[in-house]
Write an enzyme that holds these catalytic residues in place. Sequence first.
Site, PDB file in Angstrom:
ATOM      1  N   CYS A   1      40.569  23.873  -4.004  1.00  0.00           N
ATOM      2  CA  CYS A   1      40.556  23.737  -2.534  1.00  0.00           C
ATOM      3  C   CYS A   1      41.837  24.254  -1.880  1.00  0.00           C
ATOM      4  CB  CYS A   1      40.311  22.287  -2.149  1.00  0.00           C
ATOM      5  SG  CYS A   1      38.785  21.643  -2.832  1.00  0.00           S
TER       6      CYS A   1
ATOM      7  N   HIS B   1      42.470  21.515   5.065  1.00  0.00           N
ATOM      8  CA  HIS B   1      41.284  21.627   4.214  1.00  0.00           C
ATOM      9  C   HIS B   1      40.288  20.550   4.638  1.00  0.00           C
ATOM     10  CE1 HIS B   1      38.556  21.576   0.952  1.00  0.00           C
ATOM     11  NE2 HIS B   1      39.082  20.530   0.349  1.00  0.00           N
TER      12      HIS B   1
ATOM     13  N   ASN C   1      32.543  19.706   2.197  1.00  0.00           N
ATOM     14  CA  ASN C   1      33.762  20.279   1.603  1.00  0.00           C
ATOM     15  C   ASN C   1      33.385  21.598   0.919  1.00  0.00           C
ATOM     16  OD1 ASN C   1      35.882  20.945  -0.084  1.00  0.00           O
ATOM     17  ND2 ASN C   1      36.237  18.862  -0.812  1.00  0.00           N
TER      18      ASN C   1
HETATM   19  N1  COA Z   1      25.855   6.626  -1.383  1.00  0.00           N
HETATM   20  C1  COA Z   1      25.853   5.289  -1.494  1.00  0.00           C
HETATM   21  N2  COA Z   1      26.712   4.619  -2.271  1.00  0.00           N
HETATM   22  C2  COA Z   1      27.587   5.319  -2.978  1.00  0.00           C
HETATM   23  C3  COA Z   1      27.646   6.729  -2.923  1.00  0.00           C
HETATM   24  C4  COA Z   1      26.719   7.365  -2.086  1.00  0.00           C
HETATM   25  N3  COA Z   1      26.697   8.705  -1.955  1.00  0.00           N
HETATM   26  N4  COA Z   1      28.640   7.155  -3.724  1.00  0.00           N
HETATM   27  C5  COA Z   1      29.211   6.074  -4.266  1.00  0.00           C
HETATM   28  N5  COA Z   1      28.569   4.963  -3.819  1.00  0.00           N
HETATM   29  C6  COA Z   1      28.849   3.579  -4.150  1.00  0.00           C
HETATM   30  C7  COA Z   1      29.570   3.424  -5.470  1.00  0.00           C
HETATM   31  O1  COA Z   1      28.644   3.442  -6.527  1.00  0.00           O
HETATM   32  C8  COA Z   1      30.237   2.103  -5.300  1.00  0.00           C
HETATM   33  O2  COA Z   1      29.280   1.105  -5.518  1.00  0.00           O
HETATM   34  P1  COA Z   1      29.670  -0.235  -6.342  1.00  0.00           P
HETATM   35  O3  COA Z   1      30.739  -0.903  -5.518  1.00  0.00           O
HETATM   36  O4  COA Z   1      28.392  -0.965  -6.402  1.00  0.00           O
HETATM   37  O5  COA Z   1      30.171   0.259  -7.654  1.00  0.00           O
HETATM   38  C9  COA Z   1      30.585   2.055  -3.809  1.00  0.00           C
HETATM   39  O6  COA Z   1      29.753   3.041  -3.188  1.00  0.00           O
HETATM   40  C10 COA Z   1      32.032   2.349  -3.507  1.00  0.00           C
HETATM   41  O7  COA Z   1      32.402   3.462  -4.248  1.00  0.00           O
HETATM   42  P2  COA Z   1      33.839   4.022  -4.183  1.00  0.00           P
HETATM   43  O8  COA Z   1      33.932   5.243  -5.048  1.00  0.00           O
HETATM   44  O9  COA Z   1      34.819   2.929  -4.382  1.00  0.00           O
HETATM   45  O10 COA Z   1      33.900   4.471  -2.641  1.00  0.00           O
HETATM   46  P3  COA Z   1      35.116   4.925  -1.782  1.00  0.00           P
HETATM   47  O11 COA Z   1      35.257   4.041  -0.636  1.00  0.00           O
HETATM   48  O12 COA Z   1      36.319   5.272  -2.612  1.00  0.00           O
HETATM   49  O13 COA Z   1      34.575   6.322  -1.231  1.00  0.00           O
HETATM   50  C11 COA Z   1      34.775   8.686  -1.605  1.00  0.00           C
HETATM   51  C12 COA Z   1      34.234   7.361  -2.131  1.00  0.00           C
HETATM   52  C13 COA Z   1      34.424   9.752  -2.628  1.00  0.00           C
HETATM   53  C14 COA Z   1      34.116   9.017  -0.272  1.00  0.00           C
HETATM   54  C15 COA Z   1      36.330   8.566  -1.413  1.00  0.00           C
HETATM   55  O14 COA Z   1      36.930   8.045  -2.564  1.00  0.00           O
HETATM   56  C16 COA Z   1      36.955   9.882  -1.109  1.00  0.00           C
HETATM   57  O15 COA Z   1      36.731  10.422  -0.038  1.00  0.00           O
HETATM   58  N6  COA Z   1      37.767  10.425  -2.018  1.00  0.00           N
HETATM   59  C17 COA Z   1      38.343  11.757  -1.852  1.00  0.00           C
HETATM   60  C18 COA Z   1      37.318  12.778  -2.231  1.00  0.00           C
HETATM   61  C19 COA Z   1      37.687  14.171  -1.864  1.00  0.00           C
HETATM   62  O16 COA Z   1      37.963  14.442  -0.728  1.00  0.00           O
HETATM   63  N7  COA Z   1      37.647  15.053  -2.860  1.00  0.00           N
HETATM   64  C20 COA Z   1      37.915  16.427  -2.690  1.00  0.00           C
HETATM   65  C21 COA Z   1      39.372  16.682  -2.520  1.00  0.00           C
HETATM   66  S1  COA Z   1      39.664  18.372  -2.406  1.00  0.00           S
END
Ligand code: COA
Length: 320
Positions: free
Chosen positions: A111, A247, A277
């Site tokens: 990215c 980004h 993204n």
């Molecule tokens: N829909 C519904 N539920 C979902 C899901 C989806 N698409 N994806 C994950 N979940 C669930 C998980 O299974 C978890 O459930 P559980 O508590 O029963 O285990 C719950 O949601 C929370 O998951 P978690 O991973 O802790 O969520 P979060 O608040 O950290 O959000 C992201 C997840 C990915 C949105 C967040 O971590 C994020 O934005 N990270 C950066 C990602 C990014 O930008 N990457 C690219 C960088 S270049």
Amino acid sequence: MTARIVGTGSSVPVHKVTNEDLSRVVETNDEWISSRTGIKERRIAGEESTVSMSVSAAKKALEDAGTDPQDLDLIIVATCSPDYFFPNTACCVQEAVGAVNAVAFDLSAACSGFLFGLNTIQAYMKAGIYKKALLIGAETMSKLIDWEDRGTCVLFGDGAGAAVIQAEETGMIDMVQYSDGQQGPVLTCKARETSNFLFPNEQKADHIYMEGQPVFKFAVKKVPECIKALLDKTGTSKEEIKYYVLHQANSRIIDSVAKRMKEPEEKFPMNLHFYGNTSAASIPILLDEMNRKGMLEKGDKIILSGFGAGLTWGASLLEW
Ligand code: COA
């Protein structure tokens, strides 16, 4: 001499996939995706490929700049989702646009790819090696995604953005860029395993693997830090910056960066709601949108900042 962006272009697949559409593929819903990421829809390639979107974005950028492809002496494509191991994507673009005098190669920094490409071009131009370059960020992330993993498949989209860059008296002011390979394992996508007649290995296609929370924490800490480092390095005040073009990974990351920097959200344009993204393509697609909407005037100071797998991150200060 320094690198100045003189034209932009972008291209995204025709096929639109909404959060609602994804809720029929994996157990998810619009409320979860929107509230955690800001993403409402993304484009997914069908007929399109990394090369075809690169070529389409490149042609628009060349037209916007009024540049004859034969005048290009450098083409860099930033991508982590090429169509071929070789030839590189940039050579395919060179052939398609008729840039017979350019040297062409790809750059891999996920990215951060467009930003690292811009900084590479800046170094060449400062050294007087190349004068007119085409820089493209292009990705078909949909082919790297595990469509059964709801934690990642909702985040990414496909597309390409391009910029024509030429050596001028004013343009890029300065840049900072960083890498931390120690944190690499939090965001990966493996290529082919070693496999040969001596050491055969069952080939399994690998997909994007991401630990969301460490990646989130990395972005909200490192992006404001590197922008501050760039402002300090150049003796520039925040007030002088018209826009921060970040980004487009996640609106919560961008909002948090704005908050930490004590800068108004309006200075952080976003289009991730419509494209998700798109990795290396996100900054140039947004830049092209801003350029075509007339949001940028000659002399405006903007900061571009990329961050992603590697881990890699950085920022560039430009005068438009
Ligand atoms: N829909 C519904 N539920 C979902 C899901 C989806 N698409 N994806 C994950 N979940 C669930 C998980 O299974 C978890 O459930 P559980 O508590 O029963 O285990 C719950 O949601 C929370 O998951 P978690 O991973 O802790 O969520 P979060 O608040 O950290 O959000 C992201 C997840 C990915 C949105 C967040 O971590 C994020 O934005 N990270 C950066 C990602 C990014 O930008 N990457 C690219 C960088 S270049």
